[in-house]
Design an enzyme around this catalytic site. Structure first.
Site, PDB file in Angstrom:
ATOM      1  CG  HIS A 197       9.624 -14.002 -10.647  1.00  0.00           C
ATOM      2  ND1 HIS A 197       8.950 -15.062 -11.206  1.00  0.00           N
ATOM      3  CD2 HIS A 197       9.089 -12.875 -11.184  1.00  0.00           C
ATOM      4  CE1 HIS A 197       8.045 -14.600 -12.053  1.00  0.00           C
ATOM      5  NE2 HIS A 197       8.105 -13.287 -12.053  1.00  0.00           N
ATOM      6  CB  THR A 208      10.490  -1.162   1.283  1.00  0.00           C
ATOM      7  OG1 THR A 208      11.464  -0.213   1.712  1.00  0.00           O
ATOM      8  CG2 THR A 208      10.311  -1.071  -0.219  1.00  0.00           C
ATOM      9  CE  LYS A 256       3.569  20.233   7.800  1.00  0.00           C
ATOM     10  NZ  LYS A 256       4.721  21.116   7.977  1.00  0.00           N
TER      11      LYS A 256
END
Length: 276
Positions: free
Chosen positions: A198, A248, A266
């Protein structure tokens, strides 16, 4: 006995009819020898010309199409769950096996490429729109996965010998792409998308500020259960995504990330499917 044949050796008086071979459908393990109907051969040359005009992943598609037959969706999925509306929708296939899966297409000129020895079980493919492309490389294993396309011109490619044990992979908004490399290992509940679905608008200008972005995943990437890989994510080869992580941005090679939002826990690591 009077020269009569024993009962078990008497010839069968019933006429002998040669059984005709049934068309081999997706559920049949011999799907690799399915022969296209004559009318589909007319579309073959047009389909190959179309493949040649595609720039992203064109090399992979060209290699796959040279070694497999091309047929319409209706012919290949005979006897399987399908709902197809539109024209020019085709599947390129070799020795792939698809079972207990569903295909729904509402659009035209969509392409599905199934690599040799790929295995799809419980996979649901939904295509809305035109000119979408799904490429599944050789030796890929998928179970209980949903693959979805929306709008037009989107692409999803999955590299050789990658395994996915369930989840949702969706490419939406025109021209968006999801690229998954070779030898990856994805656990269950994986979520990979190119869009927020959206619109988010600037309150003053009313311009949209959340357009779709591609997702790129390199080779030999391990993604843990219920991880979410969102639009704009770039996972470099050899990285590890922890259980439930939300990614992201960019993940460097040979790095472990975890958490929401994901962060590095790590570096300088590698992984193997074997329990050494």
């Amino acid at each position: 006995m009077g020269g009569q044949h024993p009962r078990c050796l008497r010839p069968d008086p019933r006429p002998q009819h040669r059984r005709r071979a049934r068309p081999r459908a997706v559920g049949d393990r011999r799907v690799g020898v399915l022969v296209p109907h004559k009318e589909t051969l007319v579309d073959l040359q047009r389909h190959r010309r179309y493949i040649g005009r595609l720039t992203p992943m064109s090399g992979m598609k060209a290699n796959l199409v040279n070694s497999r037959r091309v047929t319409t969706v209706h012919n290949l999925l005979a006897g399987s769950k399908k709902k197809v509306k539109g024209t020019g929708n085709q599947i390129q296939y070799g020795t792939a096996l698809v079972k207990k899966s569903t295909l729904r297409i509402n659009g035209s000129d969509n392409i599905i490429v199934l690599g040799d020895r790929s295995r799809l079980a419980g996979v649901k493919i939904t295509i809305q729109g035109d000119n979408h492309t799904l490429v599944i490389g050789p030796d890929v294993r998928m179970n209980n996965l949903e693959i979805a396309f929306e709008d037009s011109g989107c692409e999803i490619s999955i590299g050789e010998a990658t395994t996915i044990d369930g989840g949702h992979v969706a490419a939406a908004e025109p021209g968006s792409r999801i690229t998954i490399g070779s030898g990856c290992m994805f656990s269950r509940g994986i979520h990979i998308v190119t869009t927020d679905s959206h619109s988010i608008l600037d309150q003053e200008t009313r311009d949209r500020i959340n357009p779709a972005r591609d997702v790129e995943i390199g080779d030999h990437v391990w993604v843990g259960s219920f991880a979410k890989i969102l639009k704009g994510a770039v996972l470099h080869s050899g990285c590890i995504i922890g259980l439930g992580a939300v990614v992201t941005g960019v993940v460097d090679s040979n790095t472990v990330v975890a958490g929401n939002p994901s962060r590095v826990v790590k570096r300088n690591v590698d992984w193997s499917r074997a329990r050494i």
